[in-house]
Design a protein around this motif. Structure first.
Motif, mmCIF file in Angstrom:
data_model
loop_
_atom_site.group_PDB
_atom_site.id
_atom_site.type_symbol
_atom_site.label_atom_id
_atom_site.label_comp_id
_atom_site.label_asym_id
_atom_site.label_seq_id
_atom_site.Cartn_x
_atom_site.Cartn_y
_atom_site.Cartn_z
ATOM 1 N N LYS A 1 37.603 37.601 32.441
ATOM 2 C CA LYS A 1 37.675 38.823 33.247
ATOM 3 C C LYS A 1 38.222 38.535 34.640
ATOM 4 O O LYS A 1 38.985 39.341 35.192
ATOM 5 C CB LYS A 1 36.300 39.486 33.337
ATOM 6 C CG LYS A 1 35.902 40.210 32.073
ATOM 7 C CD LYS A 1 34.530 40.858 32.217
ATOM 8 C CE LYS A 1 34.177 41.675 30.985
ATOM 9 N NZ LYS A 1 32.859 42.325 31.116
ATOM 10 N N ARG A 2 37.831 37.411 35.211
ATOM 11 C CA ARG A 2 38.366 37.047 36.534
ATOM 12 C C ARG A 2 39.868 36.815 36.455
ATOM 13 O O ARG A 2 40.628 37.276 37.319
ATOM 14 C CB ARG A 2 37.668 35.803 37.067
ATOM 15 C CG ARG A 2 36.254 36.043 37.507
ATOM 16 C CD ARG A 2 35.613 34.770 38.020
ATOM 17 N NE ARG A 2 34.193 34.972 38.265
ATOM 18 C CZ ARG A 2 33.313 34.009 38.312
ATOM 19 N NH1 ARG A 2 33.676 32.743 38.141
ATOM 20 N NH2 ARG A 2 32.039 34.277 38.546
ATOM 21 N N LEU A 3 40.299 36.097 35.425
ATOM 22 C CA LEU A 3 41.731 35.858 35.239
ATOM 23 C C LEU A 3 42.474 37.163 34.999
ATOM 24 O O LEU A 3 43.562 37.378 35.535
ATOM 25 C CB LEU A 3 41.958 34.895 34.066
ATOM 26 C CG LEU A 3 41.588 33.439 34.306
ATOM 27 C CD1 LEU A 3 41.548 32.676 32.989
ATOM 28 C CD2 LEU A 3 42.562 32.790 35.283
ATOM 29 N N GLU A 4 41.880 38.026 34.202
ATOM 30 C CA GLU A 4 42.477 39.322 33.887
ATOM 31 C C GLU A 4 42.776 40.099 35.173
ATOM 32 O O GLU A 4 43.872 40.633 35.353
ATOM 33 C CB GLU A 4 41.508 40.102 32.997
ATOM 34 C CG GLU A 4 41.952 41.505 32.653
ATOM 35 C CD GLU A 4 40.885 42.238 31.851
ATOM 36 O OE1 GLU A 4 41.278 43.049 30.998
ATOM 37 O OE2 GLU A 4 39.669 42.020 32.071
ATOM 38 N N GLY A 5 41.805 40.153 36.062
ATOM 39 C CA GLY A 5 42.003 40.875 37.312
ATOM 40 C C GLY A 5 42.986 40.200 38.240
ATOM 41 O O GLY A 5 43.854 40.863 38.818
ATOM 42 N N ARG A 6 42.868 38.901 38.362
ATOM 43 C CA ARG A 6 43.727 38.167 39.290
ATOM 44 C C ARG A 6 45.183 38.147 38.830
ATOM 45 O O ARG A 6 46.097 38.231 39.654
ATOM 46 C CB ARG A 6 43.217 36.736 39.464
ATOM 47 C CG ARG A 6 44.007 35.982 40.530
ATOM 48 C CD ARG A 6 43.409 34.657 40.850
ATOM 49 N NE ARG A 6 42.167 34.850 41.570
ATOM 50 C CZ ARG A 6 41.369 33.868 41.949
ATOM 51 N NH1 ARG A 6 41.687 32.623 41.655
ATOM 52 N NH2 ARG A 6 40.260 34.106 42.596
ATOM 53 N N LEU A 7 45.398 38.052 37.524
ATOM 54 C CA LEU A 7 46.760 37.906 37.000
ATOM 55 C C LEU A 7 47.331 39.205 36.440
ATOM 56 O O LEU A 7 48.457 39.211 35.952
ATOM 57 C CB LEU A 7 46.783 36.833 35.903
ATOM 58 C CG LEU A 7 46.373 35.436 36.350
ATOM 59 C CD1 LEU A 7 46.305 34.503 35.152
ATOM 60 C CD2 LEU A 7 47.330 34.906 37.402
ATOM 61 N N ARG A 8 46.542 40.277 36.481
ATOM 62 C CA ARG A 8 46.965 41.549 35.878
ATOM 63 C C ARG A 8 47.364 41.323 34.428
ATOM 64 O O ARG A 8 48.420 41.745 33.970
ATOM 65 C CB ARG A 8 48.083 42.199 36.690
ATOM 66 C CG ARG A 8 47.643 42.534 38.113
ATOM 67 C CD ARG A 8 48.707 43.258 38.916
ATOM 68 N NE ARG A 8 49.317 44.386 38.233
ATOM 69 C CZ ARG A 8 48.819 45.632 38.193
ATOM 70 N NH1 ARG A 8 47.686 45.904 38.804
ATOM 71 N NH2 ARG A 8 49.450 46.599 37.561
ATOM 72 N N ALA A 9 46.489 40.643 33.719
ATOM 73 C CA ALA A 9 46.719 40.262 32.333
ATOM 74 C C ALA A 9 46.003 41.216 31.386
ATOM 75 O O ALA A 9 45.218 42.072 31.808
ATOM 76 C CB ALA A 9 46.215 38.834 32.113
ATOM 77 N N ILE A 10 46.258 41.036 30.116
ATOM 78 C CA ILE A 10 45.581 41.785 29.059
ATOM 79 C C ILE A 10 44.661 40.810 28.345
ATOM 80 O O ILE A 10 45.093 39.736 27.942
ATOM 81 C CB ILE A 10 46.596 42.405 28.090
ATOM 82 C CG1 ILE A 10 47.541 43.323 28.864
ATOM 83 C CG2 ILE A 10 45.880 43.156 26.972
ATOM 84 C CD1 ILE A 10 48.779 43.699 28.110
ATOM 85 N N ARG A 11 43.391 41.188 28.214
ATOM 86 C CA ARG A 11 42.366 40.287 27.672
ATOM 87 C C ARG A 11 41.890 40.772 26.315
ATOM 88 O O ARG A 11 41.652 41.951 26.116
ATOM 89 C CB ARG A 11 41.190 40.244 28.662
ATOM 90 C CG ARG A 11 40.044 39.352 28.276
ATOM 91 C CD ARG A 11 38.956 39.381 29.347
ATOM 92 N NE ARG A 11 38.442 40.724 29.583
ATOM 93 C CZ ARG A 11 37.460 41.276 28.896
ATOM 94 N NH1 ARG A 11 36.857 40.610 27.936
ATOM 95 N NH2 ARG A 11 37.050 42.503 29.179
ATOM 96 N N PHE A 12 41.730 39.803 25.398
ATOM 97 C CA PHE A 12 41.223 40.100 24.059
ATOM 98 C C PHE A 12 39.944 39.319 23.804
ATOM 99 O O PHE A 12 39.937 38.091 23.877
ATOM 100 C CB PHE A 12 42.266 39.760 22.991
ATOM 101 C CG PHE A 12 43.428 40.695 22.988
ATOM 102 C CD1 PHE A 12 43.373 41.889 22.286
ATOM 103 C CD2 PHE A 12 44.577 40.398 23.692
ATOM 104 C CE1 PHE A 12 44.441 42.767 22.286
ATOM 105 C CE2 PHE A 12 45.657 41.265 23.700
ATOM 106 C CZ PHE A 12 45.595 42.457 22.999
ATOM 107 N N SER A 13 38.883 40.065 23.474
ATOM 108 C CA SER A 13 37.589 39.482 23.166
ATOM 109 C C SER A 13 37.094 40.065 21.843
ATOM 110 O O SER A 13 36.819 41.268 21.768
ATOM 111 C CB SER A 13 36.589 39.822 24.280
ATOM 112 O OG SER A 13 35.273 39.558 23.855
ATOM 113 N N PRO A 14 36.967 39.252 20.803
ATOM 114 C CA PRO A 14 36.471 39.795 19.538
ATOM 115 C C PRO A 14 35.043 40.339 19.658
ATOM 116 O O PRO A 14 34.711 41.329 19.009
ATOM 117 C CB PRO A 14 36.546 38.620 18.563
ATOM 118 C CG PRO A 14 36.709 37.411 19.395
ATOM 119 C CD PRO A 14 37.293 37.836 20.699
ATOM 120 N N ASP A 15 34.213 39.721 20.492
ATOM 121 C CA ASP A 15 32.839 40.206 20.655
ATOM 122 C C ASP A 15 32.817 41.660 21.124
ATOM 123 O O ASP A 15 32.017 42.464 20.643
ATOM 124 C CB ASP A 15 32.065 39.351 21.656
ATOM 125 C CG ASP A 15 31.720 37.973 21.128
ATOM 126 O OD1 ASP A 15 32.089 37.647 19.981
ATOM 127 O OD2 ASP A 15 31.081 37.208 21.878
#
Length: 162
Positions: free
Chosen positions: A26-40
């Motif tokens: 989540k931190r990386l997602e915000g900092r890099l404006r990335a898209i995150r995938f979590s199966p959970d």
């Protein structure tokens, strides 16, 4: 979502349950404006048990198709699947590289007692995880070696780990 500017990038966040993968992702997602995938998260949204292996495999396969499409669009994508085996990490790295993506690996190492405490506090697993199971996980998990880590690109950002 804006393009990453440095070309496509796959970030693999690797570790046992409770190691902090979601927090780091989540931190990386915000900092890099990335898209995150979590199966959970997808499993919870579909009211599936986190230990449902068959559903997890299907969700990860679907997520992987989406990841590849997003990398082809020159975006930064984060997956937090645990990736317990080197063969899993190798497969992801090599496939992403065929798409021209840089590939990072963030390995989170946390002592067994800390993992167990975190898992108990979050209370997501049903049935609850037993302490002995956590110790068995350490026997099955293939820790990335320095040689393996050298196969990955330098992180786009540092200082994110919990």
């Amino acid at each position: 979502m804006e393009k990453s500017g440095g070309g496509p990038r796959l970030i693999i966040v690797c570790g046992l349950p409770g190691s902090g993968k979601t927090t780091v992702a989540k931190r990386l997602e915000g900092r890099l404006r990335a898209i995150r995938f979590s199966p959970d998260e997808w499993m919870a949204a579909l009211s599936l048990g986190l230990s449902d292996k068959e559903s997890r495999e299907k969700i990860e396969a679907l997520q992987w198709k989406l990841v590849q499409a997003l990398l082809a669009l020159d975006l930064t994508v984060i997956i937090e699947w645990g990736t317990w085996r080197r063969s899993e990490r190798d497969t992801l790295r090599l496939a992403a590289r065929t798409l021209g993506a840089a590939v990072e690996l963030h390995y989170l190492s946390v002592p067994a007692d800390v993992l167990f405490d975190r898992i108990q506090r979050r209370g997501l697993e049903n049935p609850p995880i037993e302490r002995d199971a956590v110790f068995r996980w350490f026997e099955r998990f293939q820790v990335p070696t320095p040689e393996e880590m050298a196969l990955f690109d330098e992180p786009a950002t540092s200082g994110i780990d919990p």
